[in-house]
Design an enzyme around this catalytic site. Structure first.
Site, PDB file in Angstrom:
ATOM      1  N   ASN A   1       0.811  -1.227   0.000  1.00 25.56           N
ATOM      2  CA  ASN A   1       0.000   0.000   0.000  1.00 25.56           C
ATOM      3  C   ASN A   1       0.839   1.269   0.000  1.00 25.56           C
ATOM      4  OD1 ASN A   1      -2.309  -1.623   0.090  1.00 25.56           O
ATOM      5  ND2 ASN A   1      -2.105  -1.790   2.320  1.00 25.56           N
ATOM      6  N   ARG A   2       2.027   1.177  -0.558  1.00 29.49           N
ATOM      7  CA  ARG A   2       2.923   2.329  -0.644  1.00 29.49           C
ATOM      8  C   ARG A   2       3.356   2.857   0.722  1.00 29.49           C
ATOM      9  NH1 ARG A   2       3.615   0.233  -4.669  1.00 29.49           N
ATOM     10  NH2 ARG A   2       3.583   1.044  -6.776  1.00 29.49           N
TER      11      ARG A   2
END
Ligand SMILES: Cc1cc2nc3c(=O)[nH]c(=O)nc-3n(C[C@H](O)[C@H](O)[C@H](O)COP(=O)(O)O)c2cc1C
Length: 209
Positions: free
Chosen positions: A185-186
């Site tokens: 999710n970065r």
């Protein structure tokens, strides 16, 4: 082109006490992963007007003193570092979702250290270092081949090749080293060692991804 990184993270408690200890672990893991040329790093320099340039070079050694690469002192990077020794090194270990960025100051290695490394290079590479005035404009490929052939005549295999005066090493003494680990999710992990003002130790800080 969008990768989902599922790797385990890194946190402050599991890190090495110095960036060199941490780099040693990650470098071994990069080598062990079978990554192609894990010692290849992108070296960023700036010219007198502050214009940046970058290129790949091979890191040839590292220890508590810094990271060493070899090049031609008359090359663009060599000239830029003579004017401004501040430099960045970036190890782009994409296949294992890692990146290491070193910022620091480049110092020329001593001539003895340079000579010791030069002697470990293959004979042909030693001749190549003489044949190329790195980063200068060449009229044609034949000029390089002719210069090499003349040198190969003068120094046949087995004959010791002297170290070119303009060729040598730079040791990058880090001021900061960032370890980047891709996460889901970065929300990547970024942990940065920054040298303490007394120059003796390291402070570790986490950066937002
Ligand atoms: C994988 C790879 C490794 C390289 N290793 C070196 C090196 O160790 N030393 C070097 O001077 N140039 C190396 N080069 C060439 C440099 O990228 C660059 O072309 C050269 O040093 C001239 O750069 P400059 O004109 O910006 O000074 C390498 C290139 C690649 C792609």
């Amino acid at each position: 082109m969008r990768e989902h990184y599922r790797a385990a993270g890194i946190d402050e408690t599991g890190l090495g006490g110095t960036p060199f200890q941490q780099f040693t672990r990650w470098f071994q893991e990069a080598v062990g992963s079978g990554l192609y040329e894990p010692n290849a790093m992108v070296v960023g320099t700036v010219d007198a007007a502050g214009r940046p340039s970058s290129r790949t070079v091979l890191m040839k050694s590292f220890d508590e003193r810094g990271f060493v690469f070899y090049t031609n002192y008359g090359s663009r990077k060599g000239r830029e570092l003579a004017g401004n020794p501040h430099v960045s090194l970036l190890f782009p270990w994409h296949p294992i979702a890692r990146q290491v960025i070193v910022t620091g100051v480049a110092h020329r290695t001593g001539r003895d250290e340079t000579a010791a490394y030069f002697r470990t290079r293959p004979h042909g590479s030693q001749l190549g270092a003489w044949a190329s005035a790195q980063s200068s404009v060449v009229g044609a490929r034949e000029e390089l081949d002719r210069a090499y052939a003349e040198l190969a005549d003068r120094y046949p295999p087995g004959e010791q090749v002297p170290v070119p005066p303009e060729w040598g090493g730079f040791r990058v003494v880090p001021e900061a080293v960032e370890f980047w680990q891709g996460r889901e999710n970065r929300l990547h992990d970024r942990l940065r060692y920054v040298r303490t003002p007394d120059g003796e130790g390291w402070r570790i800080e986490r950066l937002s991804p």
